[in-house]
Structures are given as C-alpha cells and as structure tokens.
Design a protein around this motif. Structure first.
Motif, short mmCIF file in Angstrom:
data_model
loop_
_atom_site.label_atom_id
_atom_site.label_comp_id
_atom_site.label_asym_id
_atom_site.label_seq_id
_atom_site.Cartn_x
_atom_site.Cartn_y
_atom_site.Cartn_z
N THR A 70 0.83 -1.20 0.00
CA THR A 70 0.00 0.00 0.00
C THR A 70 0.87 1.26 0.00
O THR A 70 0.52 2.26 -0.62
CB THR A 70 -1.03 -0.07 1.16
N ARG A 74 1.14 4.38 -3.25
CA ARG A 74 1.11 5.85 -3.32
C ARG A 74 2.16 6.38 -4.28
O ARG A 74 1.94 7.33 -5.01
CB ARG A 74 1.35 6.48 -1.94
N GLU A 77 0.96 5.78 -7.75
CA GLU A 77 -0.09 6.73 -8.15
C GLU A 77 0.52 8.07 -8.59
O GLU A 77 0.09 8.66 -9.58
CB GLU A 77 -1.07 6.93 -6.99
N HIS B 83 -8.10 2.94 -3.94
CA HIS B 83 -7.41 2.24 -2.85
C HIS B 83 -6.92 3.24 -1.80
O HIS B 83 -7.12 3.05 -0.60
CB HIS B 83 -6.22 1.44 -3.42
N ARG B 84 -6.32 4.33 -2.26
CA ARG B 84 -5.81 5.34 -1.34
C ARG B 84 -6.94 5.95 -0.50
O ARG B 84 -6.81 6.16 0.70
CB ARG B 84 -5.06 6.43 -2.11
N VAL B 87 -7.86 3.50 2.16
CA VAL B 87 -6.79 3.46 3.15
C VAL B 87 -6.85 4.70 4.04
O VAL B 87 -6.67 4.63 5.26
CB VAL B 87 -5.43 3.32 2.42
N ASP B 88 -7.12 5.85 3.42
CA ASP B 88 -7.23 7.10 4.20
C ASP B 88 -8.38 7.03 5.19
O ASP B 88 -8.30 7.59 6.29
CB ASP B 88 -7.40 8.30 3.27
#
Lengths: 238, 238
Positions: A70, A74, A77, B83-84, B87-88
């Motif tokens: 994960t 980032r 991305e 996904h981010r 996760v956030d």
C-alpha cells in the motif's frame, strides 16, 4: 512508522533527503541547450515515466507485506499521475500520445530490462535510483524547452515523488539484514551506468560532439552527486 | 480513437455502457443488512482494490502497444486513487491500514490467482469483469454502513472507473480476431463464479443462513445481470 517485513512493530527513521526542488533551485541549470523539441521531450519522458511506473508495479506485486504494497501504491499513483500530465501535454499539442511516445519504446524498454531483478529489494532499488536520477535529469532538461511550456513541464518532475517511501523501505531492509548492504550497493553501481546512458540518449547533440561532451560533463557530475546522496541515505557507498 | 494493436489507424466504436451511478439509483439496495463493521468493510474492500490494481498493472506490462499501455494507465490511476481513499478512511479511524487489510490478504490473494492468465486478452478481461462486479457489490454493501460514512464510502466505488477503456480494448480485439470471442466468453464465465464467492465471503451473515441466502439471492441476480450486460457490450454471451 510502517512495518514492511513482518507483523512485529519496529521503528524506522526516515532518511534525511533534500527535496528535488531544493536541489534544483541551488544549482546552475546548463542542460538547456541540449533540449530536444517539445514533442520529442514529452514523448520520451512520458514513456520513461510509464516504465518507472512498471518498475513500481512489479515492486507492489512482489512486496512481502501489505504495508509495503500500500505504501508503494502511493508512489505508483504519483508516477502514473506524472505520466498522465505528460500525455495530456502531448494531446494538448494536438498529437496522438502513443504515436509520439512510440519512437522511444525500443531503447527505453531495453533500458528497463537492465533494471529488472528477480530479487524484490533490487527491484525497489531500481525504482528508487532510476526515478531519482531521471526525474532530476528531465526537470533540468525541461528548462531548455520554449519559455511558454518550460516551467510547467519542469514542474511535473519536481515536488514529492514518493522517493522517501522507497528509501524508508530499503533502509529498513538493510537494517534488518546488514548482508543486503553490499549486494544493494553493487546493484546501485550497476544501475547508474545504464541510467546515464538512457538520459544521454535523450539529449539533442550539435555537430560538435567533443565540445558537447565537455559541456554536458559537469551536469552529469551533479546528477551523479545526487545519486551518491541517494545511496548515502541508505548508508551505502556509491 | 486509440489504436491498441498496431500502427494502422482504425476506428472503434465505444460500447454503450450505463454508468454505475445510473444502475445503482434505479435499483433497490438490499445488501444493507449484511454489511460488516466499517473497519472490516474498509480493510476488505481496500485490499480487493489493491489486487484490482495489480491486475491492471499486469495488463499494462503485457500490453501489445504503447496506446494500450497508456490507456490502461489511466484506469490503474483511478484504481490506485480508490485504494488510497479507502486506506485514508482507515487511517482517519485511527487504525493502521495494513493491519486492517491483513485479514483479507489470504483469501483475496487466492481469488486473484484464479484471475491470472498468461494470455493478455484474458488478463484485460479479468480486470474488466471482476472490477465491474466488485465495484457494484461494494457500492451496494457500503450503503449498509453507519449513516455518517455510508454515502461517502459508497461514493468511492461509483463514478468513472475507466471501465469503458477496457471494454473498448476488448471489443477492438474481438473485432480484429473473431476467434477470440468464444475463448473470452468462456473465460468470463469462469471468472464470474470466483468473483461471486469472494463477494459473498465479504458479507456478515446472521445465524439463519437459509433465510440469509434467500434474501441475498435477488441482489446477486442483479449483480449477475450487470455482469451479463458487460459481456453483451463485447458481443459475448454470458
């Protein structure tokens, strides 16, 4: 702090990396005269960015933990975002992005193959070092593009690239297994040569190659100094 | 229109796909009572989203053209963005995202392995069909989360997912080589079973399984109908 390799919590200090912006601002930019045309620049840098993303996606697939997956997500991305911005610049110029990138595919793919490894740590090292070097390189080269686009395009290569995430993972790995250090140091030394070659082949030379080389040399010396700092951040000798 | 497989320009019609928002709005949502706790939901859906990204990254690496690589890059960026966001949400709840995702890793990874193929078109098909199904599924399930987060989290799974890009590539491939149709239809039929299983295992059942199954059935009938429309968009029989 994230825990990349196991479930047992462990604290990792973030390496002290200077931001790219800071480095670029304090140094004389002198690759400008070697800048190719805008479309050549965009096509090549967009394709390089795509292969940098592919390196990151291999690092995600092979990651030993969900935390590492994960975190690298980032970085990937950001990398895809930069690729998209470059592609959008090509489209804005009225051209087909794939066609403009195509001439770079063969030799950038060949470069990418030299950065492949079946070892996960070497893969992360490839992402960390080649992206660091090439982002610096393209940011400088972009400043030689026509004034109306130079700053905007250079800006795509500056700002947070997620580099600290990769450095953090590598530093943690070396700390956990000090025998990794010499292997990763060797891998880093191998990578820098091929990375320089792919950078050099992005320049537009004049007819006087000898004089060109003399003028390019100091810039590459600086890019290598930045590479050395990236190795230092991991406690490795470049 | 992009040209995915060769340099010769060819025009491909975009399939007429209804947006997810449109479908969700016109149908009764009845998975709400099976929604797990917020963190269980976020952990599972975030991990699923990560594996969907991994599917897309394999499609990028194996793509036969720069046009296909860069187009799928946009889809991958959307996927990583989702996904981010998930996760956030976990981090916002004060928890460690990797720890919250971890319990889903084993069975979602096992599901992901069933979607792997050495054939590039089958890989793209996997990305297209499983993301379509699971985005629909999680969007519905999210509406059963506590009211203060339900809409926000459901919103992550709606909006443009880049699905049309994948449909376009697959449609173009089938048009160029009609023999692909039966192979991809078979692959699609194989995928839907495993995709339903991974969706079902995300539900929180009561003690009365028989009654649960009866109530879940109509929702899965609708999800399968949407799957059938995705196959139709390619001219394939589900």
């Amino acid at each position: 702090m994230a825990n990349w390799f196991s479930r047992a919590p462990r604290r990792i200090e973030l390496p002290r990396l200077r931001s790219r912006n800071e480095e670029l601002a304090t140094k004389k930019v002198d690759l400008e005269e070697f800048a190719p045309g805008v479309l050549d620049f965009l096509g090549r840098s967009a394709y390089v960015q795509l292969t940098q993303f592919e390196c990151l996606s291999r690092a995600i697939s092979g990651a030993p933990s969900t935390a590492a997956k994960t975190a690298i997500g980032r970085v990937a991305e950001i990398s895809l975002g930069r690729h998209r911005m470059l592609v959008d610049e090509i489209a804005k110029a009225g051209r087909n992005p794939a066609e403009v990138m195509e001439p770079s595919a063969a030799d950038v793919d060949a470069f990418q193959r030299t950065t492949l490894s079946t070892d996960w740590f070497e893969t992360v090292m490839s992402c960390y070092l080649t992206a660091g070097f090439l982002d610096d390189f393209f940011a400088r080269l972009a400043l030689g593009l026509p004034a109306d686009v130079a700053k905007r395009i250079a800006g795509i290569f500056t700002g947070d690239s997620g580099e600290a995430v990769l450095a953090d993972i590598l530093q943690g790995a070396i700390e956990a297994d000090p025998r990794l250090a010499s292997r990763l140091a060797m891998w880093g030394r191998r990578l820098v040569g091929d990375t320089m070659l792919v950078a050099r082949s992005s320049l537009r030379y004049s007819e006087d190659h000898t004089s060109d080389e003399a003028r390019i040399e100091p810039v590459f010396t600086e890019l290598i100094a930045a590479h050395t700092r990236r190795m230092d951040a991991l406690g490795l000798t470049a």
